[in-house]
Design a protein around this motif. Structure first.
Motif, PDB file in Angstrom:
ATOM      1  N   ALA A   1       0.853  -1.077   0.084  1.00 60.19           N
ATOM      2  CA  ALA A   1       0.081   0.313   0.084  1.00 60.19           C
ATOM      3  C   ALA A   1       0.711   1.635  -0.068  1.00 60.19           C
ATOM      4  O   ALA A   1       1.850   1.107   0.677  1.00 60.19           O
ATOM      5  CB  ALA A   1      -0.719   0.404   1.326  1.00 60.19           C
ATOM      6  N   LYS A   2       0.604   1.805  -0.544  1.00 56.02           N
ATOM      7  CA  LYS A   2       0.754   3.399  -0.878  1.00 56.02           C
ATOM      8  C   LYS A   2       0.658   4.587   0.321  1.00 56.02           C
ATOM      9  O   LYS A   2      -0.743   4.528   1.246  1.00 56.02           O
ATOM     10  CB  LYS A   2       0.935   4.453  -1.751  1.00 56.02           C
ATOM     11  CG  LYS A   2       1.091   6.012  -1.614  1.00 56.02           C
ATOM     12  CD  LYS A   2       0.411   6.603  -3.236  1.00 56.02           C
ATOM     13  CE  LYS A   2       0.640   8.086  -2.434  1.00 56.02           C
ATOM     14  NZ  LYS A   2       0.455   9.044  -3.411  1.00 56.02           N
TER      15      LYS A   2
ATOM     16  N   TYR B   1       5.690   3.107  -0.446  1.00 58.33           N
ATOM     17  CA  TYR B   1       4.823   2.046  -0.539  1.00 58.33           C
ATOM     18  C   TYR B   1       5.367   1.188   1.352  1.00 58.33           C
ATOM     19  O   TYR B   1       6.373   0.611   1.256  1.00 58.33           O
ATOM     20  CB  TYR B   1       4.402   0.977  -1.823  1.00 58.33           C
ATOM     21  CG  TYR B   1       3.524   1.690  -2.605  1.00 58.33           C
ATOM     22  CD1 TYR B   1       4.279   3.305  -3.615  1.00 58.33           C
ATOM     23  CD2 TYR B   1       2.728   1.194  -2.321  1.00 58.33           C
ATOM     24  CE1 TYR B   1       3.927   4.036  -4.174  1.00 58.33           C
ATOM     25  CE2 TYR B   1       1.393   1.753  -3.760  1.00 58.33           C
ATOM     26  CZ  TYR B   1       2.095   3.028  -4.323  1.00 58.33           C
ATOM     27  OH  TYR B   1       1.448   3.208  -5.613  1.00 58.33           O
TER      28      TYR B   1
ATOM     29  N   ILE C   1       8.762   0.089   0.475  1.00 60.04           N
ATOM     30  CA  ILE C   1       9.492   0.247  -0.645  1.00 60.04           C
ATOM     31  C   ILE C   1       9.856   2.417  -0.906  1.00 60.04           C
ATOM     32  O   ILE C   1       8.481   3.027  -0.812  1.00 60.04           O
ATOM     33  CB  ILE C   1       8.864  -0.023  -1.521  1.00 60.04           C
ATOM     34  CG1 ILE C   1       8.047  -1.304  -1.151  1.00 60.04           C
ATOM     35  CG2 ILE C   1       9.321   0.203  -3.033  1.00 60.04           C
ATOM     36  CD1 ILE C   1       7.580  -2.433  -2.031  1.00 60.04           C
TER      37      ILE C   1
END
Lengths: 182, 53
Positions: free
Chosen positions: A67-68, A154, A113
């Motif tokens: 998920a962002k 993310y 990320i």
């Protein structure tokens, strides 16, 4: 030797020239800067955008979902609008130092990320932990072209259960600064 | 039921490692929810929209 342009305290601007091909700038009597014989953009604080945003509340991330992360609170932002909706789209081409961290209770092979243009660029992993929460940091130098390249953060929740991030300026954040213009 | 749970019910043999390596479920925090961003499983087919409904 060098050709020197000096801002003096008695005679205004003075200059002395030679044939060395080296240019130096001086203020007063002691501060001397040699202008390097390279092509590039001189970096001063005014053209080195930087920001620091952090997440305030908890953000739910389902199991096995990447998920962002969204950040709403600013500690500082000198980017002049390059940061919007948790996405950084720099308008100055160059190399950016990016720091991010996600605080969450996820375990397993979870990671933060640093995403460039929608793809994983660098990941920050932590070993499996059995504590209440873990901060997953990620750091990278990222080149951006100054027009279309963008950076987002993310988090991949691979702990096997639904989790939520833990907000806080020291826990879940996204920072960047231009360290070298193209 | 989450997207992960729906997919696991369709393909019970999928492992958690599959969701790291060959399958990616993603959420872009744009209000559209979780979706399959990547499905590169070598043998199991990508679930259809009807199966996931």
């Amino acid at each position: 030797m060098a050709s020197i342009i000096t801002a003096t305290t008695t005679s205004g601007l003075t200059q002395s020239a030679d044939n060395s091909g080296v240019l130096q700038l001086a203020s007063g009597t002691g501060n001397l800067v040699t202008v390097p014989s390279v092509t590039g953009t001189a970096m001063v604080s005014g053209n080195m955008p930087t920001f620091s945003y952090w997440s305030t509340g908890s953000q739910a991330i389902n199991a096995s979902v990447t998920a962002k992360i969204t950040y709403t609170n600013s500690e500082w932002d000198t980017s002049g609008g390059m940061y919007s909706s948790s996405r950084f789209t720099p308008t100055i081409a160059g190399y950016y130092q990016v720091n991010a961290a996600t605080c969450i209770t996820a375990t397993g092979n979870s990671y933060t990320i640093i995403s460039k243009n929608g793809s994983d660029f660098k990941r920050g992993l932590q070993p499996q932990a059995s504590v209440n929460f873990v901060t997953y940091p990620a750091h990278a130098l990222v080149y951006c072209n100054g027009s279309t390249d963008y950076i987002e953060i993310y988090f991949s929740n691979n702990g096997g259960t639904n989790q939520s991030t833990i907000g806080g300026s020291s826990l879940t954040y996204f920072q960047a600064i231009l360290v070298r213009a193209e | 039921m989450t997207l992960y749970e729906k997919i696991k019910s369709i393909h019970p043999n999928l492992t958690d490692n599959d969701f790291i390596t060959v399958i990616r479920l993603q959420n872009d925090s744009d209000g559209k929810g979780d979706y399959i961003a990547k499905w590169e499983h070598p043998t199991l087919p990508r679930p259809t929209a009807e199966e996931l409904a």
